[in-house]
Design a protein around this motif. Structure first.
Motif, PDB file in Angstrom:
ATOM      1  N   ARG A 246       0.814  -1.207   0.000  1.00  0.00           N
ATOM      2  CA  ARG A 246       0.000   0.000   0.000  1.00  0.00           C
ATOM      3  C   ARG A 246       0.849   1.259   0.000  1.00  0.00           C
ATOM      4  NH1 ARG A 246      -5.080  -0.728   4.068  1.00  0.00           N
ATOM      5  NH2 ARG A 246      -6.140  -2.377   2.928  1.00  0.00           N
ATOM      6  N   ILE A 249       1.833   2.461  -3.373  1.00  0.00           N
ATOM      7  CA  ILE A 249       0.719   3.050  -4.120  1.00  0.00           C
ATOM      8  C   ILE A 249       0.432   4.458  -3.605  1.00  0.00           C
ATOM      9  CG2 ILE A 249      -1.728   2.788  -4.715  1.00  0.00           C
ATOM     10  CD1 ILE A 249      -1.372  -0.189  -4.642  1.00  0.00           C
ATOM     11  N   VAL A 250       0.517   4.630  -2.277  1.00  0.00           N
ATOM     12  CA  VAL A 250       0.297   5.960  -1.701  1.00  0.00           C
ATOM     13  C   VAL A 250       1.370   6.932  -2.194  1.00  0.00           C
ATOM     14  CG1 VAL A 250       0.268   7.282   0.435  1.00  0.00           C
ATOM     15  CG2 VAL A 250      -0.903   5.106   0.327  1.00  0.00           C
ATOM     16  N   THR A 253       0.689   7.928  -5.662  1.00  0.00           N
ATOM     17  CA  THR A 253      -0.401   8.913  -5.715  1.00  0.00           C
ATOM     18  C   THR A 253       0.119  10.306  -5.371  1.00  0.00           C
ATOM     19  OG1 THR A 253      -1.757   7.136  -4.845  1.00  0.00           O
ATOM     20  CG2 THR A 253      -2.790   9.266  -5.018  1.00  0.00           C
ATOM     21  N   GLN A 300      -0.756 -11.348   4.267  1.00  0.00           N
ATOM     22  CA  GLN A 300       0.215 -10.550   5.024  1.00  0.00           C
ATOM     23  C   GLN A 300       0.626  -9.253   4.336  1.00  0.00           C
ATOM     24  OE1 GLN A 300       3.616 -12.561   6.472  1.00  0.00           O
ATOM     25  NE2 GLN A 300       2.745 -14.570   6.219  1.00  0.00           N
ATOM     26  N   SER A 301      -0.334  -8.494   3.817  1.00  0.00           N
ATOM     27  CA  SER A 301      -0.047  -7.210   3.172  1.00  0.00           C
ATOM     28  C   SER A 301       0.839  -7.330   1.934  1.00  0.00           C
ATOM     29  CB  SER A 301       0.610  -6.214   4.135  1.00  0.00           C
ATOM     30  OG  SER A 301      -0.139  -6.089   5.287  1.00  0.00           O
ATOM     31  N   TYR A 302       0.840  -8.441   1.281  1.00  0.00           N
ATOM     32  CA  TYR A 302       1.545  -8.601   0.012  1.00  0.00           C
ATOM     33  C   TYR A 302       1.034  -7.533  -0.957  1.00  0.00           C
ATOM     34  CZ  TYR A 302       3.742 -11.045  -3.858  1.00  0.00           C
ATOM     35  OH  TYR A 302       4.541 -11.367  -4.920  1.00  0.00           O
ATOM     36  N   PRO A 304      -0.927  -5.384  -3.078  1.00  0.00           N
ATOM     37  CA  PRO A 304      -2.277  -5.740  -3.535  1.00  0.00           C
ATOM     38  C   PRO A 304      -2.446  -5.698  -5.049  1.00  0.00           C
ATOM     39  CG  PRO A 304      -2.276  -3.564  -2.532  1.00  0.00           C
ATOM     40  CD  PRO A 304      -0.943  -4.157  -2.272  1.00  0.00           C
ATOM     41  N   TRP A 305      -1.705  -4.800  -5.695  1.00  0.00           N
ATOM     42  CA  TRP A 305      -1.852  -4.681  -7.142  1.00  0.00           C
ATOM     43  C   TRP A 305      -1.357  -5.947  -7.843  1.00  0.00           C
ATOM     44  CZ3 TRP A 305      -4.280  -0.662  -9.533  1.00  0.00           C
ATOM     45  CH2 TRP A 305      -4.163  -0.597 -10.926  1.00  0.00           C
ATOM     46  N   HIS A 306      -0.471  -6.678  -7.190  1.00  0.00           N
ATOM     47  CA  HIS A 306       0.225  -7.783  -7.851  1.00  0.00           C
ATOM     48  C   HIS A 306      -0.356  -9.153  -7.574  1.00  0.00           C
ATOM     49  CE1 HIS A 306       2.990  -4.451  -8.002  1.00  0.00           C
ATOM     50  NE2 HIS A 306       3.527  -5.035  -9.030  1.00  0.00           N
TER      51      HIS A 306
ATOM     52  N   ILE B 194      -7.033   6.641   0.872  1.00  0.00           N
ATOM     53  CA  ILE B 194      -7.394   5.767  -0.246  1.00  0.00           C
ATOM     54  C   ILE B 194      -8.427   4.739   0.218  1.00  0.00           C
ATOM     55  CG2 ILE B 194      -6.542   4.064  -1.893  1.00  0.00           C
ATOM     56  CD1 ILE B 194      -4.000   5.598  -2.113  1.00  0.00           C
ATOM     57  N   TRP B 224      -7.371  -4.524  -2.626  1.00  0.00           N
ATOM     58  CA  TRP B 224      -6.889  -3.616  -1.580  1.00  0.00           C
ATOM     59  C   TRP B 224      -7.432  -4.029  -0.211  1.00  0.00           C
ATOM     60  CZ3 TRP B 224      -3.736   0.777  -1.930  1.00  0.00           C
ATOM     61  CH2 TRP B 224      -3.698   1.593  -0.798  1.00  0.00           C
ATOM     62  N   HIS B 227      -5.908  -8.058   1.199  1.00  0.00           N
ATOM     63  CA  HIS B 227      -4.532  -8.551   1.300  1.00  0.00           C
ATOM     64  C   HIS B 227      -3.930  -8.359   2.675  1.00  0.00           C
ATOM     65  CE1 HIS B 227      -1.876  -4.855   1.048  1.00  0.00           C
ATOM     66  NE2 HIS B 227      -3.097  -4.386   1.149  1.00  0.00           N
ATOM     67  N   GLU B 229      -3.578  -8.587   6.969  1.00  0.00           N
ATOM     68  CA  GLU B 229      -3.579  -9.747   7.843  1.00  0.00           C
ATOM     69  C   GLU B 229      -4.906 -10.030   8.534  1.00  0.00           C
ATOM     70  OE1 GLU B 229      -0.092 -11.052  10.555  1.00  0.00           O
ATOM     71  OE2 GLU B 229       0.380  -9.137   9.642  1.00  0.00           O
TER      72      GLU B 229
END
Lengths: 342, 280
Positions: A246, A249-250, A253, A300-302, A304-306, B194, B224, B227, B229
Motif C-alpha cells: 500500500r 501506491i500511496v 499517488t 500478510q499485506s503482500y 495488492p496490485w500484484h 485511499i 486492496w 490482502h 492480515e
C-alpha cells in the motif's frame, strides 16, 4: 429470538420511568449510592461478576438475557471444542502426508533431479513469488540465519526449474537489511547444487531502495561480466516487504498529485494501464505463481496490485520451507487454466 | 446433504429453526462484519448436471439468497458479492445478454415487498463502472438502490461491472481531481484516505473472503481490502450452486474459532525476545 427481543423492549421501556420517579423523590445533594439497599448492592455485584465481556450483553441486560447468553455461549464453546478436535485430526493427517511427500520427493541437492521433476509438467510459471516468514530463533530454521538459508534454498530450486524471476516477500523486510549475508548464502547454495566451477549468475534487486546487486560480492571476479549492460543473469531475485504494498501506491499517488498541481499530468490521463506500468517499474511484474510456506492462506499485506491473477498455493498445516511444497505448487500450476473473465 | 431429505414435510421449517438457533449461538462470539463472496462455478455446475448455462446462473442466485440469509441472521453487517467483472464482457454475447437480463430480474425480485431485503433490512449498493452497462440495467440498479436506501441493518454490495484495479484507479483519480481543485494537499494523502475513498470505504473492513469451486486466485476482487492480515481467505472446493447453509455455518464457526483462540503468528515474537534480553 423474537420473545427475547420483546422482553428486553419492555424492560427498557419500564426502567427509565422508575429511575425518573426515584430521582424526583431524592434530594439532589445525596450521593446516589446511599439509595442502594444491600440487596440491590449484592444484585449489582453479582451482575457485574456474571456479565460477560461481550458487546451483545451490557450490565443492564435482564437476567433472562444473561441466562440465554450463557446457554448459547456454552453451546458455542462446545462447538469450538469440536472444531479443535477436528483440527487436531486434520493436522496430524496433513503432517503425515507432508512427511511422506518429503520422503518421496527429495532434491538431494542435485539440479538434475529437480529438472527431471519439472520436465514432466506441461507448463511452468515465468515468474514466481514466495512468502517467507521470520520464525522465532529458538525454533528449527528460525531467526534471520534460518530465513536467509531458506531463501537461498528456494533460489536453488528456482534456478534448477529453469525459472528466471523470483520475488521473495518477507513482511518486515529483514532480508533487505542483510544483503551481504544473503548474497554469500545464495552463492554458496548454488555452488552446492552446481559445483564451484559452474555457479549460475544471479542478481538481487531491492525495488524500494532502487538498488541492484550482482553476484556474491562486489569484489568478485565475475563483476567484469555484469558491467556489460546487455548481460542478463540467469536468476533475477527481487526482495519485497510490506512497504512495497500500500505504501508504494500511496507514494505514487503523492507523486502524481504533485504533478497535477503543476499541470504536468491531468487526472483524466490516469488509467489502469498507466498505474500498472508505474507499479511494474516500482515493485516488479505480477508473478504467475505465489507460494506461501505457512499453515493457512493469509496474504500478510503482500502488494495488492500484484495478486490479480496469480495462482496462490499453500499447504495446509505446513510451516516449513521444503521442496515437496514447492514441487506440488508447480504441479498444481501446470494443471490450472486461467481464463480472464471468459 | 442428500436430496431425498429435503422432500420430507416440515423440512424447511426445521432448517429455518436450526439456523436461527445457530445464529443465536454464533452471535455470542466474534462474527465477521464484512464478507466477500466470489461466486465461481455456475457454468461448471451446469455442465456437470447437463443443464443450460442460464439455469446454472439461476441456481447460483438461489444459493446466494440462501447464504445471505444465514449471514445476516448471524449478525454480518455487510456482504460484497462479485456479480459481474469488467473482464466478463469478453464472454459470448448471448451469455452477457442473459446475465444482464438475470440481473434485472433478480434485482426486481430482491426489492419486492416481503422478500430478503425487507426481512433483514438490507440496503443494496452497486459498486462498479456503470458507464459500461446498458441503460436499462443501470436504471434497474438505481431503482434497487433507491427503494432500499432507507434500510440500515445490513448492506449488500453488488459488484457489477467491477474490477479491483479499476476501483483503485478510480479512487486515485478522484483524489487527484480533489488535489487539482485545491481541496487536498499532495502531502496529506495517506493510506487511510485511499481506503476510505474506495467503493467500500464507508463499510467495516473485510474480515473474510470466500471463493468457491477450488480456484486459488483472487481474480481482481477487493484486492486492496483482502490482502491484509486481518482478512482471512477461504477457498472451498464446492461449486457455487452447491454451496449450502451448513457449509456457510461451518465457515463462520471456523472464523470465529480462529479469532477467539488465535492463529499462531510468528511476527512480533522476535521483539519480545529482544525485550527480554534487554530486561535481563
Amino acid at each position: 429470538m423474537p420473545i427475547e427481543q420483546d422482553y428486553s423492549k419492555t424492560e427498557n421501556g419500564t426502567q427509565p420511568v422508575e429511575s425518573d420517579n426515584q430521582d424526583s423523590n431524592k434530594t439532589p445533594t445525596l450521593p446516589s449510592f446511599t439509595a442502594n439497599k444491600s440487596s440491590q448492592t449484592v444484585n449489582t455485584l453479582w451482575r457485574t461478576l456474571i456479565t460477560p465481556n461481550s458487546p451483545n450483553v451490557t450490565p443492564n441486560s435482564s437476567y433472562y438475557e444473561l441466562i440465554s447468553f450463557y446457554v448459547y455461549h456454552g453451546l458455542l464453546v462446545l462447538l469450538y471444542f469440536n472444531i479443535f478436535i477436528f483440527g487436531l485430526i486434520t493436522f496430524s493427517i496433513n503432517r503425515t502426508k507432508l512427511w511422506f511427500f518429503e520422503l518421496a520427493y527429495n532434491p538431494s541437492k542435485s539440479p538434475s533431479v529437480i529438472s527431471a521433476d519439472i520436465s514432466k509438467l506441461n507448463k511452468i510459471p515465468k515468474r514466481i513469488s514466495v512468502i517467507l516468514n521470520l520464525k522465532p530463533e529458538e525454533t528449527e530454521n528460525g531467526g534471520i540465519s534460518g530465513l536467509i538459508s531458506d531463501s537461498s534454498e528456494v533460489c536453488a530450486w528456482v534456478v534448477a526449474s529453469g525459472i528466471k524471476y523470483l520475488s521473495i516477500y518477507e513482511y518486515g523486510g529483514e532480508l533487505k537489511n542483510n544483503i551481504p549475508e544473503l548474497r554469500r548464502s545464495v552463492y554458496k547454495k548454488l555452488a552446492v547444487y552446481y559445483g564451484t566451477d559452474n555457479v549460475p549468475t544471479f542478481s538481487i534487486k531491492v525495488p524500494h531502495a532502487n538498488a541492484i546487486y550482482y553476484g556474491a560480492s562486489d569484489q568478485d571476479i565475475d563483476q567484469q561480466r555484469y558491467k556489460n549492460t546487455s548481460y542478463k543473469p540467469i536468476l533475477q531475485i527481487v526482495l519485497l516487504s510490506n512497504v512495497d504494498g500500500r505504501a508504494t501506491i500511496v507514494d505514487l499517488t503523492k507523486v502524481m498529485a504533485d504533478l497535477t498541481t503543476t499541470n504536468e499530468i491531468s487526472p483524466k490521463d490516469i488509467t489502469v494501464k498507466f498505474i500498472d506500468d508505474e507499479l511494474k517499474q516500482l515493485v516488479g511484474e505480477e508473478p504467475d505463481l505465489l507460494i506461501l510456506f505457512q499453515p493457512y492462506l493469509n496474504l500478510q499485506s503482500y502488494p495488492p496490485w500484484h495478486i490479480r491473477l496469480c495462482e496462490i498455493y499453500w499447504e495446509p498445516d505446513n510451516d516449513a520451507v521444503t521442496y515437496p511444497v514447492y514441487l506440488r505448487a508447480l504441479q498444481k500450476f501446470s494443471t490450472c487454466k486461467v481464463n480472464v473473465g471468459k | 446433504m442428500p436430496d431425498w431429505m429435503s422432500t420430507f414435510p416440515g423440512y424447511q421449517q426445521i432448517l429455518e429453526n436450526c439456523t436461527s438457533l445457530f445464529a443465536s449461538v454464533v452471535r455470542t462470539g466474534p462474527v465477521p462484519q464484512h464478507i466477500g463472496f466470489i461466486m465461481d462455478g455456475n457454468r461448471r455446475y451446469a455442465r456437470i448436471n447437463q443443464i443450460e448455462v442460464k439455469e446454472g446462473h439461476n441456481a447460483g442466485f438461489e444459493s446466494l439468497a440462501r447464504l445471505l440469509q444465514v449471514c445476516y441472521k448471524c449478525g454480518v453487517k455487510s456482504a460484497t458479492i462479485f456479480a459481474f467483472s469488467i473482464e466478463n464482457y469478453k464472454r459470448n454475447s448471448f451469455e452477457v445478454d442473459w446475465l444482464m437480463e438475470l440481473a434485472k430480474m433478480r434485482f426486481g425480485q430482491m426489492i419486492e415487498k416481503g422478500d430478503l431485503c425487507e426481512k433483514y433490512g438490507i440496503k443494496i449498493r452497486t459498486l462498479g463502472d456503470k458507464s459500461l452497462l446498458p441503460r436499462d440495467v443501470v436504471e434497474c440498479l438505481e431503482e434497487a438502490e433507491r427503494t432500499t436506501a432507507n434500510n440500515s441493518k445490513a448492506v449488500l454490495n453488488v459488484c457489477f461491472s467491477y474490477t479491483s484495479r479499476h476501483e483503485i484507479t478510480t479512487t486515485i483519480v478522484n483524489i487527484l481531481e480533489n488535489v487539482k481543485k485545491g481541496l487536498i494537499e499532495p502531502g496529506d494523502i495517506t493510506e487511510d484516505m485511499i481506503t476510505n475513498n474506495l467503493y467500500t470505504g464507508d463499510q467495516p473492513p473485510l474480515d473474510l473472503l470466500i471463493r468457491s469451486s477450488g480456484v486459488r486466485r483472487i481474480s481482481d476482487f477487493l484486492l486492496w481490502q483482502c490482502h491484509q492480515e486481518h482478512c482471512d481467505i477461504e477457498i472451498i472446493d464446492t461449486l457455487w450452486p452447491e454451496f449450502g447453509t451448513m457449509q456457510m455455518c461451518l465457515l463462520l464457526l471456523k472464523w470465529s474459532f480462529n479469532r477467539t483462540y488465535g492463529r499462531k503468528k510468528y511476527r512480533g515474537k522476535k521483539e519480545t525476545k529482544k525485550e527480554k534480553e534487554k530486561s535481563t
